[in-house]
Design an enzyme around this catalytic site. Structure first.
Site, PDB file in Angstrom:
ATOM      1  N   GLU A  39      29.413 -20.844 -16.596  1.00  6.61           N
ATOM      2  CA  GLU A  39      29.203 -21.790 -17.504  1.00  6.61           C
ATOM      3  C   GLU A  39      29.584 -23.200 -16.849  1.00  6.61           C
ATOM      4  O   GLU A  39      29.201 -24.177 -16.774  1.00  6.61           O
ATOM      5  CB  GLU A  39      29.521 -21.680 -18.845  1.00  6.61           C
ATOM      6  CG  GLU A  39      28.729 -20.397 -19.601  1.00  6.61           C
ATOM      7  CD  GLU A  39      27.191 -20.994 -19.971  1.00  6.61           C
ATOM      8  OE1 GLU A  39      26.936 -22.202 -20.037  1.00  6.61           O
ATOM      9  OE2 GLU A  39      26.724 -20.106 -20.118  1.00  6.61           O
ATOM     10  N   TYR A 122      30.472 -27.050 -25.738  1.00 10.01           N
ATOM     11  CA  TYR A 122      29.362 -26.212 -24.785  1.00 10.01           C
ATOM     12  C   TYR A 122      30.102 -24.868 -24.401  1.00 10.01           C
ATOM     13  O   TYR A 122      29.424 -23.696 -24.748  1.00 10.01           O
ATOM     14  CB  TYR A 122      28.829 -27.217 -24.076  1.00 10.01           C
ATOM     15  CG  TYR A 122      27.838 -26.343 -23.146  1.00 10.01           C
ATOM     16  CD1 TYR A 122      26.379 -26.236 -23.836  1.00 10.01           C
ATOM     17  CD2 TYR A 122      28.078 -25.668 -21.980  1.00 10.01           C
ATOM     18  CE1 TYR A 122      25.623 -25.350 -22.896  1.00 10.01           C
ATOM     19  CE2 TYR A 122      27.386 -24.792 -21.370  1.00 10.01           C
ATOM     20  CZ  TYR A 122      25.795 -24.872 -21.685  1.00 10.01           C
ATOM     21  OH  TYR A 122      24.979 -23.882 -21.067  1.00 10.01           O
ATOM     22  N   ASP A 140      22.881 -27.937 -25.131  1.00 12.58           N
ATOM     23  CA  ASP A 140      22.988 -28.765 -23.897  1.00 12.58           C
ATOM     24  C   ASP A 140      21.546 -29.605 -23.865  1.00 12.58           C
ATOM     25  O   ASP A 140      20.880 -29.617 -24.939  1.00 12.58           O
ATOM     26  CB  ASP A 140      23.259 -27.925 -22.612  1.00 12.58           C
ATOM     27  CG  ASP A 140      21.897 -27.222 -22.323  1.00 12.58           C
ATOM     28  OD1 ASP A 140      21.113 -27.030 -23.583  1.00 12.58           O
ATOM     29  OD2 ASP A 140      21.756 -26.499 -21.475  1.00 12.58           O
TER      30      ASP A 140
END
Ligand code: SF4
Length: 354
Positions: A39, A122, A140
């Site tokens: 990520e 996030y 996102d």
């Protein structure tokens, strides 16, 4: 009017995801460390670019403890070329904190993840939902685009209020089975079907739920206030090399700020200018060899590349611009894992390979 709510929407999207999802390496694991790594690397970076870095990092640092115990300079070297180098420094810092605070185990809930330095909403949502099945949403750019179109929602997502608004939408929909797959399915839809400018509604598994498609507004959504354009900035770069082949002198950036901790040919702008610094060091600098253009998120750089040759191995006595802490002699060609940016590689290539 279509209704983008609830169970039918979830079923359509998840069953599509099961059939078409790309076989990305981090989709074959539930290891929170590996998912976190993927990520962080994927932020503002294309998947194809990320895959070799992800695999390299896992082979050098198979656990968060290995990463935490590595020298930060080495981590920066392995990150070299992936850009946004602040992420690499933060990655290392977060790894330290996971070891120190949680005995090298990532905590399973969103709040504890978000309490770690370097992990924002996030990343916390992605790790909590994908690794631990927590009902934590992610938002996102892809998710905003999908929601704006599905709900025909023209809220400006580039404002803090707009982001909170889309987070609330995401929170409402993540509730249910398979939250990690749900989040990934939304992102996959945004990346491959509900793409910017021309959404591929003919291929869309949730077209029958989509208000933006029905009303013909989808292509204009999401509404985003204009980003500031990158500001032009000009520099002179000095590549100091030995007359005989083999070594180059690179300046180390201060740890914080742009390219923090990386090595590069020193960049000069106003004070000291390249002429002042090289005169004081007794270096004869050649006329510029060319200009390297490089765009960062906020700045558009034009770097005139100069070369100075040194007759010996002795370090030049050099007044470095304020952005740097030291000058290092480095073998040329650069050994693998040298912590340099793509910009530095372009400058070195122009000075030493042409
Ligand atoms: Fe996006 Fe079109 Fe699907 Fe709506 S129907 S979510 S606009 S691809």
């Amino acid at each position: 009017m279509p209704t983008a709510d609830g169970a039918a929407l979830r079923r359509s999207l998840l069953s599509w995801f099961d059939q078409v999802k790309r076989p990305l390496p981090w989709r074959a694991t539930r290891d929170p460390y590996a998912i976190w790594l993927s990520e962080v690397m994927s932020q503002q970076t294309r998947v194809e670019t990320v895959i070799p870095y992800y695999e390299k990092f896992l082979s050098y640092y198979p656990t968060v403890r290995h990463l935490a115990e590595a020298p930060v300079e080495e981590v920066l070297g392995h990150w070299s070329g992936l850009g946004y180098y602040r992420r690499a420094r933060m990655l290392h810092r977060t790894a330290h904190e996971v070891v120190a605070r949680h005995d090298a185990e990532f905590p399973p809930d969103r709040d504890a993840l978000e309490a770690l330095p370097g992990i924002g909403p996030y990343t916390a949502g992605a790790v909590a939902s994908i690794a631990f099945d927590a009902q934590a949403s992610v938002v996102d750019g892809n998710v905003v685009r999908v929601f704006a179109r599905l709900f025909d929602d023209s809220t400006d997502a580039r404002t803090p209020r707009g982001m909170s608004h889309f987070r609330a939408r995401a929170d409402a929909l993540v509730v249910g089975d398979r939250p990690g797959d749900w989040n990934q399915a939304l992102m996959e839809l945004g990346a491959t079907v509900c793409v910017p400018r021309e959404p591929r509604c003919m291929l869309c598994p949730v077209a029958s739920h989509c208000a933006g498609r029905e009303r013909g507004t989808a292509a204009e959504l999401p509404r985003l206030s204009k980003k500031a354009k990158p500001v032009p900035a000009a520099f002179d770069a000095l590549v100091i090399a030995r007359e005989a082949e083999g070594d180059v002198w690179l300046a180390e950036r201060k740890p914080e700020g742009l390219f923090g901790g990386l090595l590069e040919p020193p960049l000069f702008d106003v004070a000291p200018s390249l002429a002042e610094a090289s005169h004081a060091a007794g270096l004869r600098v050649d006329a510029p060899l060319g200009v390297v253009a490089h765009t960062l998120s906020h700045r558009k750089l034009a770097v005139s590349v100069h070369r100075a040759s040194l007759p010996s191995l002795a370090a030049p006595v050099f007044v470095l611009p304020e952005a740097y802490v030291a000058l290092h002699r480095v073998p040329w060609p650069l050994p693998p894992g040298t912590r340099v940016s793509t910009l530095a590689r372009k400058i070195l290539a122009l000075a030493l390979e042409t």
